[in-house]
Write a protein that holds these residues in place. Structure first.
Motif, PDB file in Angstrom:
ATOM      1  N   LEU A 177       0.867  -1.097   0.039  1.00  0.00           N
ATOM      2  CA  LEU A 177      -0.012   0.136   0.015  1.00  0.00           C
ATOM      3  C   LEU A 177       0.927   1.181   0.053  1.00  0.00           C
ATOM      4  N   THR A 178       2.155   1.100   0.455  1.00  0.00           N
ATOM      5  CA  THR A 178       3.104   2.253   0.508  1.00  0.00           C
ATOM      6  C   THR A 178       3.892   2.285  -0.475  1.00  0.00           C
ATOM      7  N   PRO A 179       4.160   3.519  -1.226  1.00  0.00           N
ATOM      8  CA  PRO A 179       5.173   3.854  -2.483  1.00  0.00           C
ATOM      9  C   PRO A 179       6.505   3.839  -1.858  1.00  0.00           C
ATOM     10  N   SER A 180       7.580   4.159  -2.713  1.00  0.00           N
ATOM     11  CA  SER A 180       8.950   4.163  -2.318  1.00  0.00           C
ATOM     12  C   SER A 180       9.141   5.638  -1.688  1.00  0.00           C
ATOM     13  N   THR A 181       9.920   5.484  -0.956  1.00  0.00           N
ATOM     14  CA  THR A 181      10.590   6.677  -0.527  1.00  0.00           C
ATOM     15  C   THR A 181      11.624   7.543  -1.416  1.00  0.00           C
ATOM     16  N   VAL A 182      10.913   8.726  -1.571  1.00  0.00           N
ATOM     17  CA  VAL A 182      11.789   9.648  -2.873  1.00  0.00           C
ATOM     18  C   VAL A 182      12.939  10.653  -2.205  1.00  0.00           C
ATOM     19  N   ILE A 183      14.003  10.462  -2.716  1.00  0.00           N
ATOM     20  CA  ILE A 183      15.212  11.257  -2.260  1.00  0.00           C
ATOM     21  C   ILE A 183      15.938  12.089  -3.392  1.00  0.00           C
ATOM     22  N   ASP A 184      15.888  13.359  -3.250  1.00  0.00           N
ATOM     23  CA  ASP A 184      16.445  14.232  -4.228  1.00  0.00           C
ATOM     24  C   ASP A 184      18.016  14.366  -4.139  1.00  0.00           C
ATOM     25  N   CYS A 185      18.706  13.740  -5.057  1.00  0.00           N
ATOM     26  CA  CYS A 185      20.261  13.991  -4.811  1.00  0.00           C
ATOM     27  C   CYS A 185      20.855  14.781  -5.739  1.00  0.00           C
ATOM     28  N   THR A 186      20.270  15.679  -6.172  1.00  0.00           N
ATOM     29  CA  THR A 186      20.888  16.741  -7.322  1.00  0.00           C
ATOM     30  C   THR A 186      21.507  18.031  -6.408  1.00  0.00           C
ATOM     31  N   LEU A 197       7.823   3.891   1.837  1.00  0.00           N
ATOM     32  CA  LEU A 197       8.265   2.614   2.784  1.00  0.00           C
ATOM     33  C   LEU A 197       9.546   2.525   3.220  1.00  0.00           C
ATOM     34  N   GLY A 198      10.747   3.109   2.434  1.00  0.00           N
ATOM     35  CA  GLY A 198      12.026   3.113   3.044  1.00  0.00           C
ATOM     36  C   GLY A 198      12.258   4.035   4.089  1.00  0.00           C
ATOM     37  N   ALA A 199      12.894   3.550   5.047  1.00  0.00           N
ATOM     38  CA  ALA A 199      13.198   4.546   6.120  1.00  0.00           C
ATOM     39  C   ALA A 199      14.486   5.421   5.691  1.00  0.00           C
ATOM     40  N   TRP A 200      14.350   6.778   6.212  1.00  0.00           N
ATOM     41  CA  TRP A 200      15.166   7.486   5.968  1.00  0.00           C
ATOM     42  C   TRP A 200      15.661   8.469   7.048  1.00  0.00           C
ATOM     43  N   VAL A 201      17.041   8.730   7.315  1.00  0.00           N
ATOM     44  CA  VAL A 201      17.491   9.631   8.294  1.00  0.00           C
ATOM     45  C   VAL A 201      17.736  10.881   7.797  1.00  0.00           C
ATOM     46  N   GLU A 202      17.387  11.937   8.229  1.00  0.00           N
ATOM     47  CA  GLU A 202      17.321  13.364   7.509  1.00  0.00           C
ATOM     48  C   GLU A 202      18.969  13.748   7.652  1.00  0.00           C
ATOM     49  N   GLU A 203      19.630  13.042   8.640  1.00  0.00           N
ATOM     50  CA  GLU A 203      21.099  13.774   8.712  1.00  0.00           C
ATOM     51  C   GLU A 203      21.748  12.888   7.607  1.00  0.00           C
ATOM     52  N   GLU A 204      21.563  12.268   6.809  1.00  0.00           N
ATOM     53  CA  GLU A 204      22.352  11.297   6.059  1.00  0.00           C
ATOM     54  C   GLU A 204      22.920  12.239   5.086  1.00  0.00           C
ATOM     55  N   GLN A 205      24.237  12.287   4.797  1.00  0.00           N
ATOM     56  CA  GLN A 205      24.860  13.397   3.972  1.00  0.00           C
ATOM     57  C   GLN A 205      25.963  12.653   2.971  1.00  0.00           C
TER      58      GLN A 205
END
Length: 206
Positions: A177-186, A197-205
Motif C-alpha cells: 500500500l505504501t510507495p517508495s521513499t523519494v530522495i532528491d540527490c541533485t 516505505l523506505g526508512a530515511w534519516v534526515e541527517e544522511e549526507q
C-alpha cells in the motif's frame, strides 16, 4: 491479460512473455517491493505516450522513474556520481527507494525533464529485476492513476480496471500500500521529497 508469475521463483517462460511484450511496445503492470507499478520499455516512444495518456500528463513533466537491475546502469543514465553519493545508493539499493539524480544524454529525449533529472529505482523484487535483466535495459516506472491505493493491491481488481489500457497485468499476489521513499540527490545534500516505505534519516549526507 492477467499473467500469473511466481513471486519467489519466477518462471523464465513467463518473464520472456513479458519482455517480448515490452519489446513490441506493450505496457505492463508489474510488482515491485512497494506497490504495483505501470511500466514500459524506456526506448518505446509510443508506449511512453500511451502511459502519459493513461495518466493525463505530459511525459516531460511526469515523475517517471527508471527501474534498473542494479547500480551498473547509473554510469549510463546519470552523470558522474562521486563516492559519498554512491555509498548512499549502495547502502539503500536494492530497496524501496527512488533516488533523483542528474540525467545523462542517454536518457531518451521524450523523458528528458527541464531539470535534467532522472529517478532511479532498484526494487528488491525478483520479478521486476528479472524483467529488466532479460530486457537488457531499464523499464519506465510510474504509479497507477487514481487516488485509492487500496484498489491497486489485488492484481485481479487491477486487471478489471486496466485490461483495456494495458497489455499485461502480472499477478504476483497482493501488493503493498505504501510507495517508495523519494530522495532528491541533485543538490548539495540529499533531500527527502516523499516519505514512503523506505526508512530515511534526515541527517544522511554525502
Amino acid at each position: 491479460m492477467l499473467l500469473h508469475v511466481h513471486p519467489v521463483d519466477p518462471q523464465p517462460r513467463q518473464i520472456k512473455t513479458v519482455v517480448e511484450c515490452l519489446q513490441n511496445g506493450g505496457i505492463i503492470i508489474y510488482p515491485t517491493d512497494t506497490i504495483y507499478g505501470l511500466g514500459c520499455d524506456i526506448f518505446q516512444y509510443k508506449a511512453i505516450e500511451r502511459i502519459a495518456r493513461i495518466k493525463h500528463i505530459d511525459p516531460q513533466k511526469a515523475n517517471f522513474s527508471f527501474v534498473c537491475y542494479d547500480l551498473s546502469d547509473l554510469s549510463i543514465y546519470t552523470k558522474s556520481i562521486d563516492t559519498p553519493l554512491y555509498r548512499i545508493l549502495k547502502n539503500h539499493l536494492p530497496g524501496p527507494y527512488t533516488f533523483i539524480l542528474p540525467s545523462s544524454k542517454e536518457v531518451p529525449k521524450i523523458l528528458k525533464s527541464k531539470k535534467n533529472t532522472v529517478g532511479i529505482r532498484v526494487p528488491e523484487n525478483k520479478i521486476a529485476r528479472m524483467i529488466v535483466k532479460e530486457l537488457g535495459h531499464p523499464i519506465l516506472s510510474t504509479t497507477l492513476p487514481g487516488n485509492r491505493v487500496e484498489e491497486y493491491t489485488d492484481p485481479e481488481t487491477i486487471e478489471e480496471n486496466f485490461n483495456k489500457l494495458v497489455d499485461i497485468v502480472i499477478d504476483a499476489g497482493i501488493g503493498g500500500l505504501t510507495p517508495s521513499t523519494v530522495i532528491d540527490c541533485t543538490g548539495q545534500q540529499p533531500v527527502l521529497v516523499r516519505k514512503g516505505l523506505g526508512a530515511w534519516v534526515e541527517e544522511e549526507q554525502f
